[in-house]
Design a protein around this motif. Structure first.
Motif, short mmCIF file in Angstrom:
data_model
loop_
_atom_site.label_atom_id
_atom_site.label_comp_id
_atom_site.label_asym_id
_atom_site.label_seq_id
_atom_site.Cartn_x
_atom_site.Cartn_y
_atom_site.Cartn_z
N SER A 1 -23.51 -79.96 35.24
CA SER A 1 -23.21 -80.27 36.81
C SER A 1 -23.44 -81.61 36.82
O SER A 1 -24.35 -82.50 36.17
N ARG B 1 -29.54 -74.34 41.80
CA ARG B 1 -28.24 -74.09 41.08
C ARG B 1 -28.46 -74.37 39.49
O ARG B 1 -29.14 -75.64 39.57
N GLU C 1 -19.81 -75.36 41.91
CA GLU C 1 -19.15 -74.15 42.25
C GLU C 1 -17.66 -74.08 41.84
O GLU C 1 -17.29 -72.77 41.73
N GLN C 2 -17.05 -75.14 41.78
CA GLN C 2 -15.36 -75.16 41.54
C GLN C 2 -15.36 -74.71 40.10
O GLN C 2 -14.60 -73.92 39.65
N ALA D 1 -17.76 -73.24 38.38
CA ALA D 1 -17.90 -71.80 38.10
C ALA D 1 -16.95 -71.02 38.11
O ALA D 1 -16.80 -69.92 37.54
N LYS D 2 -16.10 -71.03 39.45
CA LYS D 2 -14.94 -70.34 39.68
C LYS D 2 -13.89 -70.27 38.39
O LYS D 2 -13.35 -69.33 37.99
N GLN D 3 -14.11 -71.59 38.03
CA GLN D 3 -12.84 -71.72 36.87
C GLN D 3 -13.14 -71.05 35.66
O GLN D 3 -12.34 -70.66 34.83
N ASP E 1 -15.36 -68.45 35.31
CA ASP E 1 -15.85 -67.16 35.58
C ASP E 1 -15.37 -66.35 34.70
O ASP E 1 -14.04 -66.09 34.49
N ARG F 1 -7.78 -69.69 28.72
CA ARG F 1 -7.40 -70.56 30.00
C ARG F 1 -7.82 -72.26 29.37
O ARG F 1 -8.67 -72.24 28.37
N PRO G 1 -21.00 -70.30 31.49
CA PRO G 1 -21.36 -69.16 32.23
C PRO G 1 -22.42 -68.19 31.61
O PRO G 1 -22.23 -68.43 30.24
#
Lengths: 517, 517
Positions: free
Chosen positions: A276, A283, A254-255, A257-259, A261, A227, A289
Motif C-alpha cells: 500500500s 487496512r 482497494e483497487q 485488492a480487487k485486481q 482478488d 492476469r 492476497p
C-alpha cells in the motif's frame, strides 16, 4: 588541468553529455571548465529540484546518466525530493555536490553542513573526492556506480580545492556489470506454477515495461490465463497502438485488492511485492492476497526481459501477444471535466510522444484514453514526491529533441518546481504542459476520508483548498517566457493542444477541470 | 483524544500558536485536529521551503517558536535549506515531520526514506514519537528543546499511527533554561584588554544586535576607542533613528580584513570568531588578523546583553551611546541603478518596519540609506541558502500583523521560493516585496573572478545569466494573486512604494536595476 576539468573530461569519456546545474561559488571552477570541455552541455535550472528531476527524466529516455551540479548541503536539500523519485525509478544519476574547500570545513562557515548523511538518504553510492589527482578516477567510479543494475543515484561530493587544484587526471570509463541472466531453474518452477491451474497474477516492473517485456508478458497471459499487471508507478512505460495494453496495478489499496482478488500465486518480475502506498487504519499494508504465494521471476537488478522471454518460450511458445489497435478516442465536446480532458489528449497525441504524467487525481481516465493512441512513453511519479513532472519533462526533452513531450501536471504539484518552465523556454524545448487546475489538493480530500480523518471543519477544508487566491498558470508561464493559454471546454483544449504541438518550443495550457468534491 | 490532538493541545499550552504546513496523507489527522483545537492557526505553504522559512521569520519577530508540518522525508528535503538558515539564525523552530505508520515502514513503500539523518543535519535535537501516549510529552520536550539558548531547530518525527491512535495525553510545558549570566572574571579580563591601549575590535551577534546590546556596545566603543562591528548576517538587527548604527562586518573577506586591519584583540560577544564565507585560493579562511588574540565575552547561549552591559559599566560608566539622528536620505531621481534604489527605500521607510533583506549584490548601499530612517528591524540571510527572504517576510508578517514588512529580494534568489507570494495573498499579509531584477546571478559573476575562475567563455557566461528569457515578476506575482507593478526610475519606485505601503495586503514591485557587469 585542474580537478574540475578532469572531472568533466572523464564524464564525457564515459558518455555523460549533459549536466543539469544550479551552481554557487564553490562550483565556479566546474562552471568555467564547461568552456574547456565543450562536449559537456550545461543546462541551468533556477532551483535544484528542477535540476535533479531533469536528470531523472533525461536518463529515463536516454538510457544513460546525466550529471547534476548542486551547491553544498542546502543545494542538495533542495534537490532531494526529486533524487528520491529518481531513486525509486532506479534511474542512473551522477549527482555532483560541490562542497567547501577541505581545509575550510573546520571553520563552520555559514553554508557548512553535513552533506554525506543527506546524500546517503537517496543515493546507492556516495564518495567524496578530496585529492585533485583522484577526481578523475572518482568520477569514472561514480558513473559506473550510477549504472549498476538496475540503476541508482551515485553522489560525488566535490570540495572546491579538489576542483580548482592543478594535477587533475582524466580516467577511463569503468566496466559496468550487465544484469544477471535468468536462472533456468526459477523459470521452470514458475512455469509449473502457471500450468498448475490455480489463479495466477503476473506483476511486471522496471525494464519489463518496455515493448519486449510487455509482449512476453502478454503472451504468457494469453497462453495461461494469468492476469497481468504493470507496477503502479513505472519509470518508463511504453504504450499505444501495436503494443500490449497491460493494466497498471491501482494506486488505492482497494483497487489493487480487487485486481488481485482470488489470486493464489503472484509472480513478480523486475519489481517488488505490492504494498500500500500509505498505511490506513485497519487496512493491510501488504497487498498480496491472503494465502497467496509470491514467486520472484527476476529481481530489479536481473535481466527481467530475458526472464520473461524464457518463461514465454516455456509456457507460450506458439502464442502471440494481444496488442492495442490504433483507436484514438473521439474528440469530446462541451465543458471540460476531470474525466473528459484525457480523451482530447488521446485523440491528438502525436506518434512518438513522451508523456510526463503528474496529473494525479485528474489523470484517472488517461490510461484508457491513450491506449489506442500512437505509440508513446509514459514517465510516472515513481517516488510519490510531488513536483516531479515538469522537471522530468524538461530532462526528457533534452534527451529526445525530436520527440514531442507532453507534461500533464496537477495544479498543486506544479507549484513545487514551476521554474522548470523557465528552463524549457531558455532551451527552447518542445514541451507542451497541460495544467489540470482544480483549485485544490484533491488527492488529500480523498485521502482524508480514506484515513478516517474528519474533513468537515473549516480549518481542515482550508488547508486542502487552493482557490483563495486562484492560481493563474497563464500568467505564471508567461512570466517565465512560455506562451500560454486557458481552456475551459474540450474544443478550446483541442484547438490549443493542436497549436502547441504544431509549433516548436514550449507551451502551456491551463485546463480548468472542476474538482470532484 | 487522538495523538494529533494531544500534540496540538500541548503545543498551544506551551505558547505555540501558529503552524506553517504543507501536509500530505500521513498528516491528515493533524490537519483534522486543527479544527478540534482552534487556538492553533494553520497557515498553508505551497512548498515546504516557504513553510520552514516562514517559521524562521515568525520566531525571529515573535520571540517564540512556530511549528511546521512537513510530509515525510521528501517534504523535509524541500524544507531543508530554510531549516539550515534557521539553524544558523539560532531560531527556535518546532519542526514536525510526519512519517508512515510505524508498522508500515518495513514495507518500503514509495515514499519511505530515512528521515532521521536528514533531520539531524539541520536540527539540534531530534525525537521520534512512536507511541500515542508519548506524543504530548514529546511535543512539550520539542518546544523546550527548540528554545534551549540561543535557540535551535527541534524536530519531532510523528508516525501516522501515533497521530491517529486514541489515548493521547496533553503535557504541561517544560521549563526552559535561561541564558547563563555573564562571568564577572571574564568581564574584568576583557575590561583590562579594552584599557590596554592596544587596538581592539568588538564583534557582536545574536541578541546583542537588539537595542540594549547596541547601546552598550556603542558606549564601550565611545569610551575606549574600540572599533565595533555587528556580525555579517544577524538574524535580527535593530536599526534606525535613535539607535546606534554599528557597521556590519563585510561579506567579502577583503572587506572584513580592511575593517579589522591592525587589530590586536578581537572581543566576540554572542557570535563566533569571524571566518570567510567561502574559501578562496591563496586567501585565509580565518578572518582574525594575524597575531590578534580572540576573547570571548559571551558565547551564543549566554546572556550576551547582560555581559555587554556589565562590561560597559566597567569601562564606560559615564559614557553615552552614539545614536543615529533621524535623517532619511533625499529621494533620488532618474533611472534606477544598483545603488540608488536603496535611497528610495530609506526615504520612505515607515516607523516600525521589518525588512527581510535578500537583496544580495543589489543591497550594498542599503545599510547607509536606512541608517537614519525610522526605527526598524532587519532580518538577514543567516545561512547563505538563497530563497529565504520571501518566506521569512511571510512569517514575520504573521508574527507582527500591525507592522509593515518590506521584502527586498534578488531576482535569482526569489525563484527558489516564489510561491511565498501566494501565502501572502491568501493570508492578506501586509508585505511589500521589491524584486531587484538585474537579470543575472550577479554575485556569482563577482565570485567567479574572486575564486580565480575564468569567466570569459560562453558556457560559463550562460550559466550565470538570467536574461534569456527575462523573468517577468509582475506576471508571476499577479499569477499568485499579489498586485504588482514595475519601476524603472526612482520616481516610479517611490510612487509605487508609497502606494504599496499605504494599502493593506501584499504588493510586489519589480525594480529594474541593471547589473554591474
Amino acid at each position: 588541468m585542474n580537478g574540475a576539468q578532469s572531472l568533466i573530461r572523464t564524464l564525457v569519456r564515459a558518455g555523460v553529455e549533459v549536466c543539469f546545474a544550479n551552481p554557487g561559488t564553490s562550483e565556479m571552477h566546474f562552471v568555467a571548465a564547461l568552456d574547456a570541455v565543450r562536449e559537456m552541455r550545461g543546462v541551468l535550472g533556477l532551483f535544484e529540484g528542477v535540476v535533479t528531476g531533469a536528470a531523472d527524466g533525461y536518463a529515463r529516455i536516454a538510457g544513460k546518466p546525466a550529471a547534476t551540479l548542486l551547491h553544498l548541503g542546502p543545494g542538495l536539500g533542495n534537490g532531494l525530493a526529486n533524487l528520491h523519485n529518481g531513486r525509486r525509478a532506479h534511474t542512473p544519476i551522477v549527482n555532483v555536490v560541490g562542497d567547501h574547500a577541505t581545509y575550510h570545513k573546520k571553520y563552520d562557515a555559514p553554508l557548512e553542513s553535513d552533506i554525506e548523511p543527506v546524500a546517503g538518504s537517496v543515493s546507492g553510492w556516495v564518495r567524496q573526492s578530496d585529492r585533485v589527482a583522484d577526481v578523475g578516477a572518482d568520477a569514472a567510479a561514480t558513473v559506473a556506480a550510477s549504472m549498476e543494475p538496475p540503476g541508482q543515484v551515485a553522489t560525488l561530493i566535490l570540495p572546491a580545492d579538489a576542483s580548482w587544484g592543478e594535477g587533475g587526471e582524466v580516467a577511463e570509463p569503468l566496466p559496468v556489470r550487465t544484469p544477471a541472466a535468468p536462472d533456468p531453474q526459477t523459470v521452470s518452477v514458475i512455469a509449473d506454477v502457471l500450468r498448475s491451474g490455480e489463479p495466477v497474477a503476473l506483476l511486471i516492473g522496471g525494464r519489463a515495461c518496455r515493448a519486449a517485456g510487455l509482449r512476453a508478458t502478454s503472451r504468457i497471459a494469453n497462453a495461461t490465463g494469468a492476469r497481468a499487471f504493470v507496477e503502479t508507478f513505472p519509470a518508463r512505460l511504453e504504450r499505444g497502438a501495436g503494443l500490449p495494453a497491460i493494466e497498471r496495478l491501482g494506486y488505492f489499496a482497494e483497487q489493487a485488492a480487487k485486481q488481485l482478488d482470488g489470486v493464489r500465486h503472484l509472480i513478480v518480475a523486475g519489481t517488488g511485492s505490492p504494498v500500500s502506498f500509505f498505511a490506513y487504519p485497519d487496512r493491510p499494508s501488504d497487498l498480496v492476497p491472503e494465502g497467496a504465494r509470491v514467486h520472484t521471476l527476476a529481481g530489479r537488478g536481473e535481466d527481467v526481459v530475458a526472464a520473461l522471454e524464457a518463461l514465454a518460450e516455456e509456457v507460450a511458445a506458439d502464442t502471440a501477444p494481444t496488442v492495442a489497435e490504433p483507436a484514438p478516442p473521439a474528440l469530446p465536446s462541451g465543458p471540460l471535466t476531470r474525466k473528459n480532458w484525457a480523451a482530447v489528449v488521446g485523440a491528438l497525441l502525436p506518434e512518438g510522444a513522451i508523456i510526463a504524467d503528474e496529473a494525479n487525481t485528474s489523470g484517472a481516465s488517461l490510461p484508457q484514453a491513450t491506449a489506442g493512441a500512437p505509440r508513446h512513453d509514459v514517465l510516472t511519479l515513481t517516488g510519490g514526491a510531488i513536483g516531479q513532472g515538469m522537471p522530468v519533462a524538461t530532462g526528457a526533452a533534452i534527451a529526445a529533441p525530436d520527440r514531442p513531450v507532453l507534461s500533464l501536471e496537477a495544479d498543486g504539484s506544479a507549484m513545487y518546481t514551476i521554474s522548470a518552465l523557465w528552463t524549457q523556454a531558455r532551451e527552447n524545448l518542445d514541451v507542451t504542459t497541460v495544467i489540470l487546475n482544480n483549485n485544490a489538493y484533491a488527492v488529500l480530500r480523498l485521502e482524508m476520508q480514506r484515513v478516517g480523518a474528519d474533513l468537515s471543519g473549516p480549518a481542515a477544508k482550508t488547508l486542502l483548498d487552493l482557490s483563495s487566491p486562484a492560481l493563474d498558470f497563464v500568467q505564471l508561464a508567461e512570466g517565465m517566457g512560455v506562451p500560454a493559454s486557458r481552456a475551459t471546454t474540450c474544443e478550446e483544449l483541442a484547438d490549443q493542444l493542436r497549436r502547441a504541438l504544431a509549433e516548436p518550443g514550449p507551451h502551456l495550457i491551463e485546463a480548468m477541470v472542476p474538482a470532484a468534491l
